[in-house]
Design a protein around this motif. Structure first.
Motif, PDB file in Angstrom:
ATOM      1  N   VAL A 286       0.843  -1.202   0.000  1.00 60.24           N
ATOM      2  CA  VAL A 286       0.000   0.000   0.000  1.00 60.24           C
ATOM      3  C   VAL A 286       0.872   1.243   0.000  1.00 60.24           C
ATOM      4  N   SER A 287       2.198   1.029  -0.090  1.00 61.56           N
ATOM      5  CA  SER A 287       3.132   2.151  -0.054  1.00 61.56           C
ATOM      6  C   SER A 287       3.142   2.862  -1.402  1.00 61.56           C
ATOM      7  N   ASP A 288       2.982   4.182  -1.345  1.00 61.71           N
ATOM      8  CA  ASP A 288       3.034   4.960  -2.582  1.00 61.71           C
ATOM      9  C   ASP A 288       4.395   4.841  -3.254  1.00 61.71           C
ATOM     10  N   ASN A 289       5.455   4.810  -2.444  1.00 58.41           N
ATOM     11  CA  ASN A 289       6.806   4.703  -3.021  1.00 58.41           C
ATOM     12  C   ASN A 289       6.993   3.370  -3.751  1.00 58.41           C
ATOM     13  N   VAL A 290       6.503   2.297  -3.146  1.00 55.39           N
ATOM     14  CA  VAL A 290       6.642   0.979  -3.776  1.00 55.39           C
ATOM     15  C   VAL A 290       5.776   0.907  -5.033  1.00 55.39           C
ATOM     16  N   LEU A 291       4.567   1.457  -4.958  1.00 57.05           N
ATOM     17  CA  LEU A 291       3.690   1.455  -6.135  1.00 57.05           C
ATOM     18  C   LEU A 291       4.323   2.225  -7.294  1.00 57.05           C
ATOM     19  N   GLU A 292       4.981   3.363  -6.986  1.00 55.54           N
ATOM     20  CA  GLU A 292       5.663   4.129  -8.025  1.00 55.54           C
ATOM     21  C   GLU A 292       6.839   3.339  -8.597  1.00 55.54           C
ATOM     22  N   THR A 293       7.528   2.619  -7.729  1.00 54.63           N
ATOM     23  CA  THR A 293       8.648   1.782  -8.191  1.00 54.63           C
ATOM     24  C   THR A 293       8.156   0.685  -9.126  1.00 54.63           C
ATOM     25  N   ILE A 294       7.019   0.073  -8.767  1.00 53.39           N
ATOM     26  CA  ILE A 294       6.441  -0.973  -9.620  1.00 53.39           C
ATOM     27  C   ILE A 294       6.063  -0.392 -10.980  1.00 53.39           C
ATOM     28  N   ARG A 295       5.494   0.825 -10.967  1.00 54.74           N
ATOM     29  CA  ARG A 295       5.095   1.453 -12.226  1.00 54.74           C
ATOM     30  C   ARG A 295       6.307   1.686 -13.127  1.00 54.74           C
ATOM     31  N   LEU A 296       7.378   2.203 -12.530  1.00 52.21           N
ATOM     32  CA  LEU A 296       8.593   2.457 -13.319  1.00 52.21           C
ATOM     33  C   LEU A 296       9.217   1.142 -13.821  1.00 52.21           C
ATOM     34  N   ALA A 297       9.195   0.137 -12.951  1.00 50.66           N
ATOM     35  CA  ALA A 297       9.775  -1.153 -13.340  1.00 50.66           C
ATOM     36  C   ALA A 297       8.994  -1.779 -14.492  1.00 50.66           C
ATOM     37  N   ALA A 298       7.664  -1.678 -14.444  1.00 48.44           N
ATOM     38  CA  ALA A 298       6.835  -2.226 -15.521  1.00 48.44           C
ATOM     39  C   ALA A 298       7.099  -1.497 -16.828  1.00 48.44           C
ATOM     40  N   GLN A 299       7.310  -0.184 -16.727  1.00 45.42           N
ATOM     41  CA  GLN A 299       7.608   0.608 -17.923  1.00 45.42           C
ATOM     42  C   GLN A 299       8.950   0.188 -18.521  1.00 45.42           C
ATOM     43  N   ALA A 300       9.946  -0.012 -17.660  1.00 43.74           N
ATOM     44  CA  ALA A 300      11.273  -0.417 -18.140  1.00 43.74           C
ATOM     45  C   ALA A 300      11.250  -1.834 -18.702  1.00 43.74           C
ATOM     46  N   ALA A 301      10.427  -2.696 -18.112  1.00 46.07           N
ATOM     47  CA  ALA A 301      10.383  -4.094 -18.560  1.00 46.07           C
ATOM     48  C   ALA A 301       9.848  -4.226 -19.973  1.00 46.07           C
ATOM     49  N   GLY A 302       9.090  -3.254 -20.434  1.00 43.59           N
ATOM     50  CA  GLY A 302       8.524  -3.315 -21.776  1.00 43.59           C
ATOM     51  C   GLY A 302       9.455  -2.831 -22.859  1.00 43.59           C
ATOM     52  N   SER A 303      10.690  -2.465 -22.496  1.00 44.56           N
ATOM     53  CA  SER A 303      11.644  -1.977 -23.489  1.00 44.56           C
ATOM     54  C   SER A 303      12.935  -2.775 -23.390  1.00 44.56           C
ATOM     55  N   MET A 304      13.856  -2.490 -24.318  1.00 44.02           N
ATOM     56  CA  MET A 304      15.161  -3.147 -24.300  1.00 44.02           C
ATOM     57  C   MET A 304      16.205  -2.275 -23.615  1.00 44.02           C
ATOM     58  N   SER A 305      15.765  -1.236 -22.903  1.00 47.22           N
ATOM     59  CA  SER A 305      16.692  -0.307 -22.264  1.00 47.22           C
ATOM     60  C   SER A 305      17.403  -0.974 -21.089  1.00 47.22           C
ATOM     61  N   ASN A 306      18.638  -0.561 -20.883  1.00 43.68           N
ATOM     62  CA  ASN A 306      19.364  -1.006 -19.693  1.00 43.68           C
ATOM     63  C   ASN A 306      18.832  -0.270 -18.469  1.00 43.68           C
ATOM     64  N   VAL A 307      18.786  -0.953 -17.343  1.00 43.36           N
ATOM     65  CA  VAL A 307      18.240  -0.384 -16.103  1.00 43.36           C
ATOM     66  C   VAL A 307      19.306  -0.459 -15.015  1.00 43.36           C
ATOM     67  N   LEU A 308      19.551   0.670 -14.357  1.00 42.67           N
ATOM     68  CA  LEU A 308      20.497   0.717 -13.240  1.00 42.67           C
ATOM     69  C   LEU A 308      19.706   0.794 -11.943  1.00 42.67           C
ATOM     70  N   LEU A 309      19.897  -0.191 -11.085  1.00 42.50           N
ATOM     71  CA  LEU A 309      19.244  -0.204  -9.777  1.00 42.50           C
ATOM     72  C   LEU A 309      20.236   0.292  -8.730  1.00 42.50           C
ATOM     73  N   GLU A 310      19.825   1.307  -7.992  1.00 46.39           N
ATOM     74  CA  GLU A 310      20.675   1.869  -6.944  1.00 46.39           C
ATOM     75  C   GLU A 310      20.077   1.554  -5.580  1.00 46.39           C
ATOM     76  N   GLY A 311      20.913   1.347  -4.627  1.00 44.96           N
ATOM     77  CA  GLY A 311      20.438   1.082  -3.272  1.00 44.96           C
ATOM     78  C   GLY A 311      21.530   0.450  -2.443  1.00 44.96           C
ATOM     79  N   GLU A 312      21.398   0.608  -1.158  1.00 44.07           N
ATOM     80  CA  GLU A 312      22.404   0.048  -0.272  1.00 44.07           C
ATOM     81  C   GLU A 312      22.307  -1.474  -0.258  1.00 44.07           C
ATOM     82  N   SER A 313      23.390  -2.085   0.152  1.00 44.02           N
ATOM     83  CA  SER A 313      23.435  -3.539   0.239  1.00 44.02           C
ATOM     84  C   SER A 313      22.379  -4.035   1.216  1.00 44.02           C
TER      85      SER A 313
END
Length: 318
Positions: A286-313
């Motif tokens: 129900v997190s808005d941040n997670v929902l936005e992340t899912i939206r961006l991930a779905a958008q990236a998954a539909g293309s052949m673009s490279n995706v850089l994931l950033e975040g701490e270990s």
């Protein structure tokens, strides 16, 4: 025909009860006996019952008998038993004006000799004889066998070319497309007829410097990544090119192999086990941040673009 005629005819003449020899009526031209003895083909004169009454040196060489031995035989002794009926039919046919047949004969050792036999009727003193001109066609059959083998290889290579999973194009030295396989049609969403004769750059829609070097200098290249338009969308391919050379090692064109990157990714996933086990809809939040992340991930998954994931270990980037 008279004796002053420039042509000559061959007739059958008895020769001291030893058989029959060929002679010419016009001694100023090639004597019939000389012709009979020195032609490279087998020549036999036989009676209607098959008895051999004359044989030339080529016959002695081919069958492995000397002349006297051949004159003791009939032509059926030189023919496999299962072909006697065929030979009899040819003699009957020859009486009406000649016969030509391909069949087998055998030599003294029983080795088969494939031959072409030409039977011509000859009459002398109301006696019918047959002049048998027989050509050994072993070499011809060997050539035909090699031709059949080459035809089989051609069919095999054509099947491989047409049904290989990679797209394949064959180019001439000017970069025009000569041949296209089925996979290339499918990848580029174009029929072969639309592509044959066209410059490769026009079909791929891009400049192809690597291919130019391939066709000019014979320099191969491997797994060059390109984007091409196919069916209204851009797809990413790897392109590999190799030179084609003729028998004298002269550059005569090139052959291109294309493979969609998507196919490579699928292959990697299949062998590494990295195929996704969950879909985006499986994520409960129900997190808005997670929902936005899912939206961006779905958008990236539909293309052949490279995706850089950033975040701490430890934050779950996997």
């Amino acid at each position: 025909m008279n004796k002053n005629d420039s042509s000559y005819r061959i007739k059958v003449d008895r020769e001291a009860e030893e058989g029959v020899s060929l002679v010419s009526e016009n001694s100023s031209l090639l004597p019939g006996k000389f012709f009979f003895e020195y032609i490279p083909d087998i020549a036999l004169i036989v009676k209607p019952d098959g008895q051999i009454v004359e044989a030339n040196p080529a016959a002695c060489t081919a069958y492995g008998y000397d002349r006297e031995e051949l004159l003791e035989l009939d032509i059926f002794k030189l023919t496999p038993a299962y072909l006697h009926g065929l030979l009899l039919e040819q003699f009957k046919k020859a009486k009406r004006g000649g016969a030509l047949v391909e069949m087998l004969q055998h030599d003294r050792e029983g080795q088969d000799i494939p031959v072409e036999m030409n039977l011509q009727p000859v009459r002398y003193q109301d006696q019918l004889y047959f002049l048998c001109s027989i050509r050994d066609i072993t070499h011809l059959l060997e050539i035909l066998s090699k031709k059949d083998h080459l035809s089989w290889l051609t069919r095999m290579f054509t099947n491989i070319f047409m049904h290989i999973t990679d797209g394949v194009m064959i180019l001439d030295t000017e970069g025009h497309i000569n041949e296209v396989n089925l996979a290339a049609e499918r990848i580029l969403n174009k029929k072969a007829a639309q592509m044959k004769g066209q410059p490769i750059g026009r079909i791929l829609g891009i400049k192809t410097p690597y291919t130019n070097e391939l066709l000019r200098r014979g320099k191969p290249y491997s797994d060059i990544e390109i984007f091409v338009e196919s069916g209204g969308k851009n797809i990413q391919l790897t392109l590999t090119g190799n030179p084609v050379r003729d028998e004298e090692d002269r550059l005569s064109g090139g052959i291109l192999f294309m493979r969609p990157i998507e196919n490579i990714h699928n292959l990697v996933h299949r062998f590494t086990g990295n195929r996704a086990s969950f879909q985006f809809d499986d994520i409960v939040t129900v997190s808005d941040n997670v929902l936005e992340t899912i939206r961006l991930a779905a958008q990236a998954a539909g293309s052949m673009s490279n995706v850089l994931l950033e975040g701490e270990s430890g934050t779950g980037k996997e």
